[in-house]
Scaffold this active site. Sequence first.
Site, short mmCIF file in Angstrom:
data_model
loop_
_atom_site.label_atom_id
_atom_site.label_comp_id
_atom_site.label_asym_id
_atom_site.label_seq_id
_atom_site.Cartn_x
_atom_site.Cartn_y
_atom_site.Cartn_z
N ASN A 18 60.65 47.59 -7.70
CA ASN A 18 59.83 48.80 -7.81
C ASN A 18 60.68 49.82 -8.55
O ASN A 18 61.60 50.38 -7.96
CB ASN A 18 59.44 49.29 -6.41
CG ASN A 18 58.72 50.63 -6.44
OD1 ASN A 18 58.37 51.13 -7.51
ND2 ASN A 18 58.51 51.22 -5.27
N LYS A 20 59.90 52.65 -9.44
CA LYS A 20 59.52 54.03 -9.09
C LYS A 20 59.40 54.87 -10.38
O LYS A 20 59.06 54.32 -11.43
CB LYS A 20 60.51 54.62 -8.08
CG LYS A 20 60.68 53.69 -6.86
CD LYS A 20 61.33 54.33 -5.69
CE LYS A 20 61.42 53.32 -4.55
NZ LYS A 20 61.93 53.89 -3.31
N HIS A 108 52.62 52.58 -0.77
CA HIS A 108 54.06 52.83 -0.65
C HIS A 108 54.28 54.11 0.15
O HIS A 108 53.49 55.06 0.03
CB HIS A 108 54.70 52.94 -2.04
CG HIS A 108 56.19 52.91 -1.97
ND1 HIS A 108 56.92 54.00 -1.61
CD2 HIS A 108 57.07 51.90 -2.16
CE1 HIS A 108 58.22 53.67 -1.60
NE2 HIS A 108 58.33 52.39 -1.93
N GLU A 110 56.12 56.52 -0.26
CA GLU A 110 56.21 57.74 -1.07
C GLU A 110 54.81 58.24 -1.44
O GLU A 110 54.60 59.44 -1.60
CB GLU A 110 57.09 57.48 -2.30
CG GLU A 110 58.56 57.36 -1.88
CD GLU A 110 59.41 56.42 -2.70
OE1 GLU A 110 59.02 56.07 -3.83
OE2 GLU A 110 60.48 56.02 -2.20
N GLU A 179 58.59 48.24 4.82
CA GLU A 179 59.64 49.11 4.30
C GLU A 179 59.85 50.28 5.26
O GLU A 179 59.11 51.29 5.19
CB GLU A 179 59.25 49.67 2.93
CG GLU A 179 59.05 48.61 1.87
CD GLU A 179 59.22 49.20 0.47
OE1 GLU A 179 60.05 48.68 -0.27
OE2 GLU A 179 58.54 50.18 0.14
N GLY A 185 66.15 54.06 -0.05
CA GLY A 185 66.99 54.90 -0.89
C GLY A 185 68.11 55.60 -0.14
O GLY A 185 68.75 56.51 -0.67
N SER A 221 66.75 49.61 0.74
CA SER A 221 68.17 49.43 0.42
C SER A 221 68.60 47.96 0.37
O SER A 221 69.70 47.61 0.80
CB SER A 221 69.04 50.20 1.43
OG SER A 221 68.77 51.59 1.35
#
Length: 262
Positions: A18, A20, A108, A110, A179, A185, A221
């Site tokens: 991904n 991003k 996701h 985010e 996730e 991250g 991660s």
Amino acid sequence: MTSANSATAARPRLVLGNWKMHGNLADNARLLSQLHAVAAADGTLSARCAIGVCVPFPYLAQVAAALADSPVSWGAQDVSVHEQGAYTGEVSGTMLRDFGCRWALVGHSERRMYHGESDQLVAEKAQAALKAGLTPVVCVGETLQDREAGNTLAVIERQLAPVLALGAESLGKMVLAYEPVWAIGTGLTATPEQAQEVHSAIRVALSGLGAPQVQVLYGGSVKAANAATLFTMPDIDGALVGGASLVAEEFWRIAAAETATV
Ligand code: 13P
């Protein structure tokens, strides 16, 4: 909680990147040519692990051209629930198919966090992706606050409920990704056991609906250094990789990570 069917039913490994909101034409060209090179150097990997990258919309044409003759597939990071019409800024599944996309990430964390996407909307996006012939990769995951309150499994169950309600036939054409938000991250990875606990619960739910073969990826991660141990877990079928997917060699080493299991 026991793991349903995990020992008997081997599911193929899948590793998706991904990107991003990273990249530009020049950097992408470099990364894509490196991906091509590592793919060519390890001719058998694609038989052991399916690999794909989910990239920003504007670069789909570039990625499609660069990866057309490679074993690496590609996709987008979101998809509209609408097929077409006056929906400024939205991108439909059929548009993604026009660029040869195989995957569409949906839900996701985010997007849930910064764009207010609800569990129901995420399920509708998964359905729209399916309708367009894409494989939705439905992401779920708890926050640190959820985990510390002991609510991890309840949150995952709530997030997945409208997706599971789509039924076995639809689920069979999807990929799920766990996730944990606190591991994205941050350099903090869930331990293989923490991840397995959630994957196992998801597997039990999928099995109960007659869809035990759905691939469930872990994300948060993931690096070459921790991929192998994560992949030894019986219900972890691969990875959804953020930062490390921007480095071709590292991404490849994740996909190629050897596990001790047979
Ligand atoms: P990182 O691998 O950078 O933690 O990102 C994970 C992720 O969000 C993939 O979708």
